[in-house]
Design a protein around this motif. Structure first.
Motif, PDB file in Angstrom:
ATOM      1  N   GLU A   1      -2.451   6.120  -1.509  1.00 19.98           N
ATOM      2  CA  GLU A   1      -3.741   5.133  -1.425  1.00 19.98           C
ATOM      3  C   GLU A   1      -4.025   5.245  -0.130  1.00 19.98           C
ATOM      4  N   ARG A   2      -3.157   5.294   0.950  1.00 20.36           N
ATOM      5  CA  ARG A   2      -3.745   5.470   2.472  1.00 20.36           C
ATOM      6  C   ARG A   2      -4.186   6.839   2.553  1.00 20.36           C
TER       7      ARG A   2
ATOM      8  N   ARG B   1      -9.502  -1.651  -1.298  1.00 22.96           N
ATOM      9  CA  ARG B   1      -8.920  -0.970  -2.162  1.00 22.96           C
ATOM     10  C   ARG B   1      -9.095   0.592  -1.866  1.00 22.96           C
ATOM     11  N   ARG B   2      -8.179   1.016  -0.979  1.00 24.61           N
ATOM     12  CA  ARG B   2      -8.495   2.367  -0.455  1.00 24.61           C
ATOM     13  C   ARG B   2      -8.425   3.452  -1.078  1.00 24.61           C
ATOM     14  N   SER B   3      -7.974   3.625  -2.478  1.00 22.52           N
ATOM     15  CA  SER B   3      -8.237   4.597  -3.273  1.00 22.52           C
ATOM     16  C   SER B   3      -9.493   4.693  -3.769  1.00 22.52           C
TER      17      SER B   3
ATOM     18  N   MET C   1       0.885  -1.117   0.056  1.00 23.60           N
ATOM     19  CA  MET C   1       0.062  -0.050  -0.009  1.00 23.60           C
ATOM     20  C   MET C   1       0.835   1.269   0.136  1.00 23.60           C
TER      21      MET C   1
END
Length: 86
Positions: free
Chosen positions: A5-6, A56-58, A1
């Protein structure tokens, strides 16, 4: 990651919580049965947001934008078709 993205994931969570204020304020426009339905949708969306955040953080911000769009859709159609007024 990656770091981006975070950051996008956290921004998406904050955006989704901010969308909750729209749903909270809808109580001034929407009759009670529809208001409960809208909150049920928001809570279901929160569950989806948490699942997306874990995988899928984004994409978390996309779910938040969808929550706002759903709010506009329900309130707009309710005003147009069902005659909801403030």
């Amino acid at each position: 990651m990656t770091t981006s993205e975070r950051v996008l994931g956290v921004v998406g969570l904050v955006m989704y919580l901010a969308a909750g204020f729209l749903y909270l304020g809808a109580g001034l426009l929407v009759p009670e049965p529809w208001y409960v339905f809208m909150w049920a949708l928001w809570i279901a969306g929160w569950v989806v947001t948490i699942r997306v955040f874990r995988t899928r953080r984004s994409w978390t911000a996309v779910v938040a934008v969808g929550a706002v769009a759903l709010w506009y859709l329900v309130v707009g159609l309710g005003g147009l078709l069902l005659g909801w007024t403030a």
